[in-house]
Design an enzyme around this catalytic site. Structure first.
Site, PDB file in Angstrom:
ATOM      1  N   TYR A   1       2.883   9.262  10.250  1.00 59.33           N
ATOM      2  CA  TYR A   1       2.742   8.055  10.826  1.00 59.33           C
ATOM      3  C   TYR A   1       1.729   7.817  11.755  1.00 59.33           C
ATOM      4  O   TYR A   1       0.846   8.535  12.392  1.00 59.33           O
ATOM      5  CB  TYR A   1       4.026   8.048  12.091  1.00 59.33           C
ATOM      6  CG  TYR A   1       5.164   7.946  11.306  1.00 59.33           C
ATOM      7  CD1 TYR A   1       5.404   6.837  10.758  1.00 59.33           C
ATOM      8  CD2 TYR A   1       6.303   9.170  11.095  1.00 59.33           C
ATOM      9  CE1 TYR A   1       6.924   6.710  10.000  1.00 59.33           C
ATOM     10  CE2 TYR A   1       7.419   8.938  10.504  1.00 59.33           C
ATOM     11  CZ  TYR A   1       7.842   7.622  10.000  1.00 59.33           C
ATOM     12  OH  TYR A   1       8.932   7.771   9.212  1.00 59.33           O
TER      13      TYR A   1
ATOM     14  N   ARG B   1       0.452  -3.981   7.608  1.00 62.83           N
ATOM     15  CA  ARG B   1       0.584  -2.658   7.445  1.00 62.83           C
ATOM     16  C   ARG B   1       1.627  -2.446   6.205  1.00 62.83           C
ATOM     17  O   ARG B   1       1.954  -3.253   5.961  1.00 62.83           O
ATOM     18  CB  ARG B   1       1.144  -1.896   8.653  1.00 62.83           C
ATOM     19  CG  ARG B   1       2.506  -2.207   9.029  1.00 62.83           C
ATOM     20  CD  ARG B   1       2.857  -1.599  10.332  1.00 62.83           C
ATOM     21  NE  ARG B   1       3.020  -0.241  10.359  1.00 62.83           N
ATOM     22  CZ  ARG B   1       4.173   0.597   9.824  1.00 62.83           C
ATOM     23  NH1 ARG B   1       5.144  -0.115   9.719  1.00 62.83           N
ATOM     24  NH2 ARG B   1       4.060   1.759   9.706  1.00 62.83           N
TER      25      ARG B   1
ATOM     26  N   ASN C   1       4.404   0.223   4.717  1.00 66.64           N
ATOM     27  CA  ASN C   1       5.349   1.212   4.952  1.00 66.64           C
ATOM     28  C   ASN C   1       6.112   1.838   3.542  1.00 66.64           C
ATOM     29  O   ASN C   1       5.928   0.873   2.827  1.00 66.64           O
ATOM     30  CB  ASN C   1       6.440   0.616   5.808  1.00 66.64           C
ATOM     31  CG  ASN C   1       7.460   1.736   6.612  1.00 66.64           C
ATOM     32  OD1 ASN C   1       7.278   2.973   6.555  1.00 66.64           O
ATOM     33  ND2 ASN C   1       8.724   1.388   7.153  1.00 66.64           N
TER      34      ASN C   1
ATOM     35  N   GLU D   1       6.828  -1.480   1.325  1.00 71.89           N
ATOM     36  CA  GLU D   1       6.924  -2.606   2.199  1.00 71.89           C
ATOM     37  C   GLU D   1       5.409  -3.262   2.469  1.00 71.89           C
ATOM     38  O   GLU D   1       4.704  -2.501   3.512  1.00 71.89           O
ATOM     39  CB  GLU D   1       7.699  -2.452   3.187  1.00 71.89           C
ATOM     40  CG  GLU D   1       9.156  -2.070   3.099  1.00 71.89           C
ATOM     41  CD  GLU D   1       9.833  -1.819   4.387  1.00 71.89           C
ATOM     42  OE1 GLU D   1      11.105  -1.854   4.178  1.00 71.89           O
ATOM     43  OE2 GLU D   1       9.512  -1.843   5.316  1.00 71.89           O
TER      44      GLU D   1
ATOM     45  N   LYS E   1      13.208   9.571   5.501  1.00 68.63           N
ATOM     46  CA  LYS E   1      12.851   8.687   4.482  1.00 68.63           C
ATOM     47  C   LYS E   1      13.915   8.960   3.163  1.00 68.63           C
ATOM     48  O   LYS E   1      13.967   8.180   2.153  1.00 68.63           O
ATOM     49  CB  LYS E   1      11.560   8.999   3.781  1.00 68.63           C
ATOM     50  CG  LYS E   1      10.266   8.792   4.671  1.00 68.63           C
ATOM     51  CD  LYS E   1       9.863   7.298   4.565  1.00 68.63           C
ATOM     52  CE  LYS E   1       8.593   6.966   5.349  1.00 68.63           C
ATOM     53  NZ  LYS E   1       8.219   5.766   5.741  1.00 68.63           N
TER      54      LYS E   1
END
Ligand code: FES
Lengths: 361, 316
Positions: free
Chosen positions: A38, A224, A226, A266, A318
């Site tokens: 992350y 960003r 994801n 995403e 996840k």
């Protein structure tokens, strides 16, 4: 450029969704390095990036028509997937203005916006929509402005009101979410919303991201990426519908993992909205089977390494625990272990056909 | 990355008083002006010979049709700067460069009632506020403080809302506000704009009467000014010196000098642009470094931070 839409593909039942070669090559692959952790991976949302998925403020691709249909289906079964609190009306109009202007500028062959003062006419040819209305007067549109326009866009959207040095999720259209639900997110703060992400809190990722977003400027959107993984090309993996998609997770076998398991990326974009001062959060979802990803040499190798070496806490979060090993085993033959360049561009312009695809190991 | 700018043509100049002028702008290239909301301001880049003034002015309206942008400028008595330039040198047809509207003084949309307190020209953002409140039907009250000789000017500006809860005070005290501050129902937000002394007094009085901080708001253009003191960045490895002027960011200046530097978010959050400092004291403006790292002055986030010393030597 005319986009060759595939209006009949499905994201449920027979899952006829599939990516053309061009769609595979424009996939926003999320791993620039061999390991994943992350971080505040926010960058200016300016046109251009490693693939054409980054070329416009709002990306429209071959799945557009089918995805809008899928959204309509989800809303028919569960209208609560679109909710906006009453104080967000200015933000609703902001969203409509931003998406209409962007679509009309990015894809003039498909969308046209005509304005005479506050009298607007909107034409969406792929969906066969043509409406004239008065900007700012919700009674002149068939639906509230936010719902009206986000039914015509791919991806989910939330509206963040900014007050008390915080962001409150005070509206959203959420029909393609990866295991989070609009229902219990309306009114939540930024931190509550990001509650369960492991490691990210310790690293202060959300504190920094929040401070950054509070200062987000109009005209300077950011983005960003994801990612997670989904079994079958299913857009709606909401908690409410777990009984429908949860069992899919047990159907993955070493034989079908390549086709069934999809990397779900995403492309998240954040826009300061000018009239309301709210923030529009776009969550555009891309699905690609790992079989197709492995047809891009550098992506197949990298995905293998990322999944193999994933921090166990993140793997758990996840939701990949059940089939990660199968995916790693599937991808291993494609990975010769050679060093890879940093970055996510595919570095090839054609794909080998699926049938002749063999491992490179 | 330079912020986006737009070219505006002056469509109308309207004198309101000996020291107040209203300016209306339209896009120089035709089309629509950018949208904006109540509380937004416009930064004008005023080229006055060799000098460049960057002044921020509140927008007094946010028209839905985006046909124009309007501001009111007070000519500051001793001004050698932007306001004098606008009053004396700018006329209809002139083209001015501006930043996109930005908002550091937004309306709180969840408020049930809005109480505004302005001093003098500080009324300008509230002209946009009141229009929005009137359109939405949210209750509001404005207390405006000004000199007796300007009462008529401000009364005329506020005339469209004369039926509303409007109070103009010219007695040189804040006494007229006391009752309003004491009697505000829960859910009221207070906004103040005007001279620092007025804003300070209003906020102080409200806090003394028990108003929670989250319901108090004041206009400040502080955050609108990105720059700071000029300095020289010495890039040790590249062997060059980069002059960073008051208006340019360090990272922008490094890039303009043709040196590649790491970066991602360009907003002090991601940590990518961290560079070691070999000499000099950085002025930290980021959200990335922790207190200890800041205090050590060993690192700098080049995208937002600057220098406290005239020279800053970087390991770049
Ligand atoms: S570029 Fe992200 S902190 Fe500087």
């Amino acid at each position: 450029m005319n986009i060759p839409f595939k209006p009949n593909e499905t994201f449920r039942d027979d899952y006829s969704y599939a990516n053309s070669d061009a769609a595979v090559l424009r996939f926003p692959f999320p791993f620039p390095d061999d390991n994943y952790m992350y971080s505040v991976n926010i960058e200016p949302h300016v046109p251009g990036g490693p693939t054409p998925a980054f070329d416009n403020p709002f990306d429209v691709d071959e799945h557009y028509v089918a995805e809008c249909r899928e959204r309509a289906k989800v809303l028919e079964q569960d209208p609560s997937r679109c909710k906006v609190l009453p104080h967000m009306m200015a933000a609703e109009w902001d969203t409509l203005e931003l998406i209409m202007e962007s679509f009309a500028t990015s894809y003039p062959e498909h969308f046209t916006l005509t304005r005479e003062g506050i009298n607007w006419t909107w034409e969406n040819r792929p969906l066969g929509i043509r409406d004239s209305f008065t900007f700012g007067d919700a009674s002149t549109l068939p639906l509230p402005p936010f719902e009206y326009i986000t039914r015509q866009a791919q991806g989910d959207f939330t509206l963040q009101d900014q007050r008390e040095d915080n962001l409150f999720i005070d509206g959203g259209m959420v029909t393609t979410q990866a295991d989070w639900s609009m229902d219990f997110n309306v009114g939540m703060t930024f931190h509550q919303w990001h509650g369960p992400v492991p490691l990210a809190h310790e690293k202060g990722v959300f504190d920094r991201a929040l401070k950054f977003l509070l200062r987000l400027q109009y005209g300077a959107p950011v983005r960003r990426l994801n990612w997670t993984m989904t079994v079958n090309p299913r857009l709606d993996t909401s908690p409410e519908n777990y009984p429908q998609w949860g069992p899919d997770r047990t159907t993955v076998t070493p034989e079908n993992v390549g086709r069934k398991l999809h990397l779900r990326v995403e492309l998240q974009s954040l826009f300061r909205l000018p009239r309301s001062n709210a923030i529009l959060f776009g969550i555009r979802c891309y699905l690609c089977s790992i079989e197709d990803l492995a047809r891009v040499e550098i992506w197949g190798k990298r995905l293998h390494r990322v999944l193999r070496d994933l921090n166990p806490d993140i793997a758990d979060y996840k939701g990949t625990t059940r089939y990660r090993e199968m995916a790693v085993a599937y991808l291993a033959p494609f990975d010769d272990g050679a060093a890879l360049p940093t970055g996510t561009a595919p570095r090839q312009s054609t794909l080998p056909p699926r049938s002749t695809l063999t491992s490179r190991g | 990355m330079m912020a986006q700018t737009i070219a505006l043509r002056v469509a109308a100049v309207t004198p309101l008083s000996p020291t107040l002028k209203a300016f209306t702008f339209v896009p120089a290239a035709g089309g629509l002006v950018p949208p904006s909301g109540p509380g937004a301001h416009l930064r004008l880049f005023l080229r006055d010979g060799a000098k460049l003034h960057k002044n921020a002015y509140s927008l007094i309206a946010n028209p839905a049709d985006r046909s124009h942008l309007s501001i009111i400028v007070r000519r500051v008595a001793a001004s050698k700067g932007g306001s004098a330039f606008l009053h004396e040198q700018v006329g209809e047809g002139d083209v001015i460069e501006a930043g996109l509207p930005a908002n550091l003084f937004p309306v709180t949309r969840t408020a049930r009632r809005h109480l505004m307190v302005s001093g003098g020209i500080g009324v300008t953002p509230f002209l946009a506020y009141i229009a929005a409140f009137a359109a939405e039907g949210t209750p509001w009250q404005l207390h405006h403080f000004c000199r007796p000789d300007e009462r008529e000017v401000f009364a005329a500006l506020l005339a469209p809302y004369a039926g509303g809860s409007l109070h103009i005070h010219c007695d040189g005290t804040l006494d007229g506000l006391d009752a309003a501050l004491r009697r505000q129902p829960l859910g009221t937000h207070l906004y103040t704009c005007g001279p620092e002394s007025l804003m300070g007094a209003v906020l102080g009085q409200a806090q003394a009467l028990g108003w929670p901080k989250v319901r108090l708001h004041s206009e400040s253009f502080g955050g609108a000014v990105a720059g700071g003191e000029p300095f020289i960045a010495v890039l040790k490895r590249s062997g060059i010196e980069v002059a960073v002027d008051a208006e340019t960011g360090l990272l922008d200046a490094i890039e303009a000098a043709g040196v590649e530097a790491p970066c991602l978010c360009r907003g002090g959050a991601c940590g990518q642009c961290l560079i070691e400092v070999a000499d000099g004291v950085p002025e930290h403006r980021d959200h990335f470094l922790d207190a200890e790292e800041r205090a050590s002055n060993r690192f700098i986030m080049t995208c937002v931070s600057r220098s406290r010393t005239p020279r800053l030597v970087l390991d770049l």
